[in-house]
Design an enzyme around this catalytic site. Structure first.
Site, PDB file in Angstrom:
ATOM      1  N   ARG A  44       0.842  -1.205   0.000  1.00 29.92           N
ATOM      2  CA  ARG A  44       0.000   0.000   0.000  1.00 29.92           C
ATOM      3  C   ARG A  44       0.877   1.255   0.000  1.00 29.92           C
ATOM      4  O   ARG A  44       0.578   2.246  -0.662  1.00 29.92           O
ATOM      5  CB  ARG A  44      -0.897   0.010   1.246  1.00 29.92           C
ATOM      6  N   HIS A  85      -8.050   7.313  11.121  1.00 22.24           N
ATOM      7  CA  HIS A  85      -7.664   5.910  10.940  1.00 22.24           C
ATOM      8  C   HIS A  85      -6.169   5.734  10.743  1.00 22.24           C
ATOM      9  O   HIS A  85      -5.717   4.659  10.340  1.00 22.24           O
ATOM     10  CB  HIS A  85      -8.428   5.298   9.764  1.00 22.24           C
ATOM     11  N   ALA A  97     -16.505  12.941  -7.180  1.00 23.23           N
ATOM     12  CA  ALA A  97     -15.995  13.899  -6.192  1.00 23.23           C
ATOM     13  C   ALA A  97     -15.277  15.058  -6.865  1.00 23.23           C
ATOM     14  O   ALA A  97     -15.389  16.208  -6.423  1.00 23.23           O
ATOM     15  CB  ALA A  97     -15.060  13.191  -5.210  1.00 23.23           C
ATOM     16  N   SER A 136     -19.138   5.752   2.790  1.00 19.93           N
ATOM     17  CA  SER A 136     -20.173   4.742   2.555  1.00 19.93           C
ATOM     18  C   SER A 136     -21.252   4.747   3.627  1.00 19.93           C
ATOM     19  O   SER A 136     -22.373   4.294   3.395  1.00 19.93           O
ATOM     20  CB  SER A 136     -19.540   3.353   2.489  1.00 19.93           C
ATOM     21  N   ILE A 174      -6.048   6.821   4.820  1.00 21.12           N
ATOM     22  CA  ILE A 174      -4.696   6.753   5.380  1.00 21.12           C
ATOM     23  C   ILE A 174      -3.654   7.296   4.408  1.00 21.12           C
ATOM     24  O   ILE A 174      -2.461   7.249   4.690  1.00 21.12           O
ATOM     25  CB  ILE A 174      -4.347   5.307   5.801  1.00 21.12           C
ATOM     26  N   GLN A 230     -11.039   9.591   6.913  1.00 25.35           N
ATOM     27  CA  GLN A 230     -10.916   8.162   7.203  1.00 25.35           C
ATOM     28  C   GLN A 230      -9.798   7.534   6.376  1.00 25.35           C
ATOM     29  O   GLN A 230      -9.459   6.371   6.588  1.00 25.35           O
ATOM     30  CB  GLN A 230     -12.237   7.453   6.894  1.00 25.35           C
TER      31      GLN A 230
END
Length: 278
Positions: free
Chosen positions: A93, A145, A256, A214, A129, A127
């Site tokens: 990631r 988070h 968005a 969500s 990262i 939220q």
């Protein structure tokens, strides 16, 4: 886009409360402190704001995260059971986030523009990262988070910037006895970060704006209800209705990168007109 929100005029007593709150979270600019007619805005962002930037969402329809069970890579128990697997997962990631084609999009930049106008009257909670808000220019972000480009000592809790891979054998030398370093990520079963500051902000908000979420994950999914209890006007900007869309006063749906800049542009125009009319 037509924004249906109340006028940007506020009671002085409420702004005095805002001043006390802001001084606890961030160092306040003295010039901004003198501005008492700006609305106090809380923004929550989720995975939807970063999807257009190429950030893959972890959770798939089958409940797996990049072909891994959530229990294996996103829980304290999974880390204790197989730290090598967990470190490999977050190393991937971390490498993805730093690829040259991963960059902030128009929604991130619009929120940075909003901060430039509102200053400390904006609290941005994410939220996510990733660091796309910061790369777009936002300077005051609460990462509830955690942050992918940081690690922390499992013994002392000291947080370190970290851009490379992290092995299970890596040790922090800030303690008397070198301790393992883990991703600075909130896993399932752990308390999100900054919750005291977040709930204080929600109690003081004139506007609560949720972007790209969500509505599945608590406590963030409950923020709209919390802000409603304190009289905030609530807005959902999303690709599609969230699980809690019925609780919002105002809703706009689409990408968005389109709906967020449009909303913020009209929001600032409307507030500017109302302030001139005072």
């Amino acid at each position: 886009m037509r924004i249906r929100h109340r006028l940007c005029r506020f009671r002085k007593s409420k702004h005095v409360r805002h001043q006390r709150f802001r001084s606890r979270i961030f160092h306040r600019d003295s010039a901004v402190a003198k501005e008492m007619k700006k609305p106090f805005v809380v923004v929550l962002t989720g995975a939807g704001i970063s999807a257009e930037s190429g950030i893959r969402t972890f959770r798939a329809d089958d409940g797996l995260w990049e072909d891994h069970r959530v229990e294996d890579v996103a829980t304290p128990e999974g880390y204790r059971r197989d730290p090598e697997l967990v470190q490999r997962f977050y190393n991937e990631r971390r490498r993805q986030l730093q690829q040259p084609d991963i960059a902030p999009n128009a929604a991130h930049f619009a929120l940075a523009d909003l901060e430039a106008v509102l200053g400390d009257n904006l609290v941005l909670i994410t939220q996510n990262i990733d660091n796309l808000h910061e790369r777009a220019g936002s300077k005051r972000v609460i990462h509830m988070h955690g942050e992918l480009l940081k690690v922390r000592c499992t013994q002392s809790g000291q947080v370190l910037d970290w851009q490379g891979d992290l092995s299970a054998d890596e040790r922090c030398h800030c303690c008397q006895f070198p301790s393992p370093l883990r991703p600075h990520i909130v896993w399932f079963g752990e308390m999100p970060m900054g919750m005291d500051d977040i709930y204080q902000a929600l109690a003081e908000a004139d506007f609560f704006i949720s972007i790209g979420t969500s509505g599945h994950v608590y406590p963030a999914a409950g923020f709209v209800h919390e802000s409603h209890l304190h009289g905030a006007h609530t807005v959902e900007l999303n690709l599609e209705p969230s699980q809690v869309e019925s609780q919002f006063d105002e809703k706009h749906y689409g990408l968005a990168s389109k709906v967020v800049p449009e909303y913020i542009r009209e929001f600032l125009t409307t507030c500017g007109e109302n302030r001139q009319g005072d």
